[in-house]
Design a protein around this motif. Structure first.
Motif, short mmCIF file in Angstrom:
data_model
loop_
_atom_site.label_atom_id
_atom_site.label_comp_id
_atom_site.label_asym_id
_atom_site.label_seq_id
_atom_site.Cartn_x
_atom_site.Cartn_y
_atom_site.Cartn_z
N ASP A 54 14.07 10.52 2.30
CA ASP A 54 13.28 10.57 1.08
C ASP A 54 11.78 10.41 1.32
N GLN A 55 11.39 10.03 2.53
CA GLN A 55 9.97 9.79 2.81
C GLN A 55 9.12 11.04 2.67
N PRO A 56 9.59 12.24 3.11
CA PRO A 56 8.77 13.44 2.89
C PRO A 56 8.50 13.72 1.41
N LEU A 57 9.45 13.35 0.55
CA LEU A 57 9.24 13.57 -0.88
C LEU A 57 8.08 12.72 -1.39
N LEU A 58 8.05 11.44 -0.99
CA LEU A 58 6.95 10.58 -1.42
C LEU A 58 5.62 11.09 -0.88
N THR A 59 5.61 11.54 0.36
CA THR A 59 4.37 12.07 0.96
C THR A 59 3.85 13.26 0.17
N SER A 76 0.85 -1.19 0.00
CA SER A 76 0.00 0.00 0.00
C SER A 76 0.89 1.24 0.00
N LEU A 77 0.26 2.40 -0.15
CA LEU A 77 1.05 3.62 -0.16
C LEU A 77 1.78 3.85 1.15
N ASP A 78 1.11 3.51 2.28
CA ASP A 78 1.76 3.64 3.59
C ASP A 78 2.94 2.67 3.70
N GLU A 79 2.73 1.43 3.25
CA GLU A 79 3.80 0.44 3.30
C GLU A 79 4.93 0.79 2.35
N MET A 96 4.47 14.00 -2.95
CA MET A 96 4.06 13.56 -4.27
C MET A 96 2.66 12.94 -4.23
N VAL A 97 2.43 12.06 -3.26
CA VAL A 97 1.12 11.42 -3.15
C VAL A 97 0.04 12.45 -2.84
N VAL A 124 -4.82 14.80 -3.67
CA VAL A 124 -5.57 15.95 -3.15
C VAL A 124 -5.68 17.05 -4.20
N ASP A 125 -4.54 17.38 -4.83
CA ASP A 125 -4.54 18.49 -5.79
C ASP A 125 -4.80 18.04 -7.21
#
Length: 475
Positions: free
Chosen positions: A147-152, A135-138, A154-155, A160-161
């Motif tokens: 790099d995790q903030p970048l994925l957040t 999943s996206l969380d996994e 992007m998603v 949302v946008d």
């Protein structure tokens, strides 16, 4: 990147023949680039060679990717994924037998929480299909923490946008291997215009980025080496100009009289090397009324050679002013060079001219003998004993004497005057200088003779730099 849901009609596949031709061209070009890469001999100290090899590696990676994508385009979208959103050329499986899987696709359904991964994506993540897709969380848990903030972001931008996404991040596979992935995707909207799911194409760009980094680092290293070489060249030129006499014409020794010795010299730079060598020339009026003439050469190029030359020339001048004869002087130079911090080999000739007796006393250390021109002909003086400076400890250097006449011309030169390649059809530097004897006899000054030498040997055929010194005996 428009969603497939809004396509008016399905994309028409290209003609198979045109794709086949592109695949053949790509394979042929890939083979040629790979051959260049294999033939490249890379030395650890050769920054240019490393840069060229890195560029070949990068080109091979690009051509591998192009070949795989063309193969996907040729195969078309398989029936199992025809309903899956995404770019058909990137979502299709790779060619059979491919050694490296680089592209996979995925879809995350927001309404049903269902996740669909292509087979290639499981291979990229090193995850078995039985374990199921992430999943996206996994997915975020496999990323490097930075790099995790970048994925957040992007998603969030996608879901949302409603914006397309494109970014790179690093993951740690189950087997511990670190890979760099490029993720491109977009939201898929339902009939009401709301986000229903997110699809993405993930590409393993680890090898590509590694090749790009190698190219960048090699280019930077090459640039640094060029800057260092330019700095060393500038320092060597400045040091040479500070040490060698800045003559622009003939000199007469001793000063203040009608003159008995007309002297001129010239430095001829190398035609093929950007570095300055350790060649020197000098003429000096001594306290007892005699004159010292010398030329020499130290092995090497650059600041090391010019600094060594400056040390040798300074010592030579001091010992000559102290009245040390040419033979013993060479012995002291040999000991100085032998005990220097940066050992090198050198050749030199040193002459002491007594104007009262018109006698030249000279010694040499593995150097071409002075050439004597008289009455339209020339010859090389018979050299006394003398080995290269720095070649052996405690070497003895002999002296020779020769009487000179009014109008005689002495030519001293270093061995870089002519190319060092073997050319049986051409005379060497000594023979070519001796052939100028009739012209030398007609010259009115030492500077005129220097001009003749420069015209004969030019500025564009030497592999090394050289020095020429001319002394003309006056009345």
């Amino acid at each position: 990147m428009p969603s497939h849901l809004f396509a008016d009609r399905p994309a028409q596949p290209p003609e198979p023949g045109s794709v086949d031709a592109l695949i053949k061209q790509t394979r042929r070009l890939r083979g040629e680039v790979d051959a260049v890469r294999r033939d490249a001999v890379v030395d650890d100290d050769d920054a240019q060679g490393r840069w060229q090899r890195a560029l070949c590696d990068l080109a091979v990676h690009h051509l591998d990717d192009l070949g795989e994508h063309l193969g996907q385009l040729k195969e078309g979208m398989p029936p199992a994924v025809e309903a899956a959103p995404g770019d058909p050329a990137l979502s299709a499986p790779l060619e059979a037998g491919s050694d490296l899987t680089r592209v996979g696709s995925a879809e995350w359904n927001l309404l049903t929480d269902e996740v669909s991964w292509s087979e290639e994506l499981f291979q990229i993540f090193g995850r078995s299909p039985e374990a199921g897709p992430l999943s996206l969380d996994e997915l975020g848990s496999t990323l490097f923490s930075e790099d995790q903030p970048l994925l957040t972001s992007m998603v969030t931008a996608c879901l949302v946008d409603g914006r397309p996404i494109d970014g790179e991040f690093r993951i740690v596979r189950a087997d511990g291997r670190v890979r760099t992935l490029q993720m491109r995707g977009e939201p898929v909207l339902d009939p009401d215009g709301c986000t229903a799911s997110m699809w993405a194409v993930l590409r393993d760009v680890s090898d590509l980025r590694r090749s790009q980094r190698a190219v960048r680092e090699s280019r930077d290293s090459l640039q640094r080496q060029r800057e260092i070489a330019q700095t060393e060249h500038r320092l060597a030129v400045e040091l040479q100009e500070a040490v060698l006499p800045p003559w622009r014409g003939s000199l007469r020794f001793p000063h203040g009289s009608s003159g008995t010795l007309d002297v001129a010299a010239h430095y001829l730079p190398s035609a093929t090397s950007a570095l300055i060598g350790g060649d020197w020339y000098d003429a000096l009026e001594l306290p007892d009324g005699c004159s010292m003439l010398t030329v020499g050469d130290l092995t090497g190029h650059g600041v090391t050679a010019t600094s060594g030359m400056a040390m040798m020339l300074g010592a030579l001048r001091g010992m000559a002013m102290a009245g040390i004869a040419p033979g013993p002087l060479m012995g002291w130079l040999n000991q100085l060079l032998e005990t220097s911090v940066q050992p090198a080999l050198g050749s030199a000739v040193c002459c002491r001219f007594d104007p009262a007796r018109r006698v030249l006393t000279w010694a040499q250390a593995g150097h071409p003998a002075p050439l004597l021109f008289r009455h339209g002909s020339g010859r090389a003086l018979a050299p006394p004993e003398g080995v290269l400076l720095g070649a052996t400890s405690g070497a003895n250097y002999g002296q020779a004497e020769v009487g000179l006449e009014v109008g005689d011309v002495l030519v001293l030169h270093t061995d870089g005057l002519t190319p060092r390649s073997i050319e049986f059809s051409r005379a060497d530097g000594t023979e070519r200088l001796l052939a100028l004897a009739p012209r030398f006899s007609a010259a009115r000054s030492a500077q005129d003779i220097i001009r003749m030498v420069i015209e004969e040997f030019g500025e564009g055929e030497r592999e090394d730099d050289a020095c020429v010194l001319v002394a003309r005996i006056g009345t």
